[in-house]
Design an enzyme around this catalytic site. Structure first.
Site, PDB file in Angstrom:
ATOM      1  N   ARG A  19      56.322  29.005  74.957  1.00  0.00           N
ATOM      2  CA  ARG A  19      55.743  30.174  74.370  1.00  0.00           C
ATOM      3  C   ARG A  19      56.730  30.418  73.089  1.00  0.00           C
ATOM      4  O   ARG A  19      57.773  29.907  72.934  1.00  0.00           O
ATOM      5  CB  ARG A  19      55.883  31.293  75.230  1.00  0.00           C
ATOM      6  CG  ARG A  19      57.201  31.898  75.836  1.00  0.00           C
ATOM      7  CD  ARG A  19      57.087  33.193  76.719  1.00  0.00           C
ATOM      8  NE  ARG A  19      58.083  33.517  77.240  1.00  0.00           N
ATOM      9  CZ  ARG A  19      59.000  34.445  76.872  1.00  0.00           C
ATOM     10  NH1 ARG A  19      58.499  35.221  75.800  1.00  0.00           N
ATOM     11  NH2 ARG A  19      60.061  34.877  77.462  1.00  0.00           N
ATOM     12  N   GLY A  20      56.231  31.270  72.297  1.00  0.00           N
ATOM     13  CA  GLY A  20      56.955  31.862  71.127  1.00  0.00           C
ATOM     14  C   GLY A  20      57.633  30.516  70.066  1.00  0.00           C
ATOM     15  O   GLY A  20      56.903  29.631  69.899  1.00  0.00           O
ATOM     16  N   ILE A  21      58.857  30.731  69.605  1.00  0.00           N
ATOM     17  CA  ILE A  21      59.628  29.669  68.673  1.00  0.00           C
ATOM     18  C   ILE A  21      59.473  28.417  69.428  1.00  0.00           C
ATOM     19  O   ILE A  21      59.217  27.311  68.615  1.00  0.00           O
ATOM     20  CB  ILE A  21      61.037  30.530  68.487  1.00  0.00           C
ATOM     21  CG1 ILE A  21      60.887  31.722  67.748  1.00  0.00           C
ATOM     22  CG2 ILE A  21      61.826  29.285  67.988  1.00  0.00           C
ATOM     23  CD1 ILE A  21      62.091  32.385  67.387  1.00  0.00           C
ATOM     24  N   ARG A  41      60.183  27.151  83.176  1.00  0.00           N
ATOM     25  CA  ARG A  41      60.263  27.513  84.401  1.00  0.00           C
ATOM     26  C   ARG A  41      59.052  28.015  85.115  1.00  0.00           C
ATOM     27  O   ARG A  41      59.067  27.988  86.412  1.00  0.00           O
ATOM     28  CB  ARG A  41      61.103  28.855  84.509  1.00  0.00           C
ATOM     29  CG  ARG A  41      62.560  28.763  83.695  1.00  0.00           C
ATOM     30  CD  ARG A  41      63.421  29.769  83.891  1.00  0.00           C
ATOM     31  NE  ARG A  41      63.964  30.250  85.173  1.00  0.00           N
ATOM     32  CZ  ARG A  41      64.696  31.168  85.686  1.00  0.00           C
ATOM     33  NH1 ARG A  41      65.473  31.909  84.781  1.00  0.00           N
ATOM     34  NH2 ARG A  41      64.942  31.360  86.660  1.00  0.00           N
ATOM     35  N   TYR A 147      74.225  39.263  74.354  1.00  0.00           N
ATOM     36  CA  TYR A 147      73.187  38.278  73.711  1.00  0.00           C
ATOM     37  C   TYR A 147      73.904  37.857  72.396  1.00  0.00           C
ATOM     38  O   TYR A 147      73.881  36.636  71.990  1.00  0.00           O
ATOM     39  CB  TYR A 147      72.111  38.956  73.207  1.00  0.00           C
ATOM     40  CG  TYR A 147      70.780  38.094  72.731  1.00  0.00           C
ATOM     41  CD1 TYR A 147      70.160  37.227  73.328  1.00  0.00           C
ATOM     42  CD2 TYR A 147      70.595  38.218  71.268  1.00  0.00           C
ATOM     43  CE1 TYR A 147      69.089  36.529  72.747  1.00  0.00           C
ATOM     44  CE2 TYR A 147      69.516  37.677  70.744  1.00  0.00           C
ATOM     45  CZ  TYR A 147      68.840  36.508  71.349  1.00  0.00           C
ATOM     46  OH  TYR A 147      67.943  35.884  70.803  1.00  0.00           O
ATOM     47  N   LYS A 151      74.879  33.901  71.422  1.00  0.00           N
ATOM     48  CA  LYS A 151      74.350  33.351  70.073  1.00  0.00           C
ATOM     49  C   LYS A 151      75.512  32.834  69.100  1.00  0.00           C
ATOM     50  O   LYS A 151      75.272  31.674  68.357  1.00  0.00           O
ATOM     51  CB  LYS A 151      73.273  34.079  69.453  1.00  0.00           C
ATOM     52  CG  LYS A 151      72.143  34.398  70.478  1.00  0.00           C
ATOM     53  CD  LYS A 151      71.399  32.926  70.687  1.00  0.00           C
ATOM     54  CE  LYS A 151      70.099  33.093  71.194  1.00  0.00           C
ATOM     55  NZ  LYS A 151      69.435  31.954  71.724  1.00  0.00           N
TER      56      LYS A 151
END
Length: 241
Positions: A19-21, A41, A147, A151
């Site tokens: 999904r997404g990016i 997953r 987070y 990152k």
């Protein structure tokens, strides 16, 4: 006559590609004719991709995933470490699990992936590794100490890999997206969306396709002399960092 190895595409692995990016990145590599595997997953890989179930916090699962990809597509030549999670809360309320779960998935998981990929890239004397970071890792963000740390850590990881393995033809780079239109941002209130958008010099959210285009470029021949770089795709939000 062309070498079959040159025309059959590269073996590409994208983590969190359902999904997404991550999904947009996987689809972009498929469109280029590469042999693409994605880790998920719970399933749901894009069409044309090998769907590999993997929890990147489990070293044995990572090893099994690479073995599955290698059996189907050959050794991984392009690794895109995209899988990540959040557990947002203010520092004083952040539990040990809030911290450790995010660090183990986003940072330690990326270490596991890169270590396994590099072992085969070294033998081939070529390889591309792209870590998907975030503008938050460069600017910081209230409520995202865990987070942002995870990152930011990807930058040091990529640059260390670039120095260790550049002589083997392996590049390691970081893409740092800003606010991007995904299911996650769709769930925000209109007021919050407008607030975030006002911070972006280009005055809009990015698209997942724009992130994917940057990643595929970093994996292309045109970016062969780029390594240890952090490429912001954020509409100017983090300029200067």
């Amino acid at each position: 006559m062309s070498d079959p190895e040159e025309t059959s595409g590269r073996s590409v692995l994208v983590t969190g590609g359902n999904r997404g990016i991550g999904r947009a990145i996987a689809e972009a590599f498929v469109a280029l004719g590469d042999r693409v595997a994605v880790t998920t997953r719970s399933g749901g890989a894009p069409d044309g991709c090998l769907d590999v179930r993997c929890d990147i916090t489990d070293p044995e699962a990572v090893e099994a995933a690479f073995a599955e990809v290698e059996a189907a597509h050959g050794p991984v030549e392009v690794l895109v470490a995209n899988a990540g999670i959040t557990a947002d809360t203010l520092l004083v309320r952040m539990s040990e699990d809030d911290w450790s779960s995010v660090i183990d998935t986003n940072l330690t998981g990326s270490y596991r992936l890169a270590k396994r990929a590099v072992s085969k890239m070294m033998r081939a004397r070529r390889g591309r590794i792209v870590f998907i970071s975030s503008v938050v890792g460069l600017l910081g963000s209230g409520g995202q100490v865990n987070y942002a740390a995870s990152k930011a850590g990807l930058v040091g990881m990529a640059r260390s890999i670039a120095r260790e393995y550049g002589g083997r033809g392996i590049t390691a780079n970081v893409v740092a997206p800003g606010f991007v239109e995904t299911d996650m941002t769709d769930a925000l209130s209109e007021e919050l969306k407008a607030q975030y958008k006002a911070q972006v010099p280009l005055g809009r959210y990015g698209s997942t396709d724009e992130i994917a285009a940057t990643v595929t470029w970093l994996a292309s021949d045109g970016a062969a002399y780029i390594t240890g770089a952090v490429i912001p795709v954020d509409g100017g939000l983090g300029m200067g960092h």
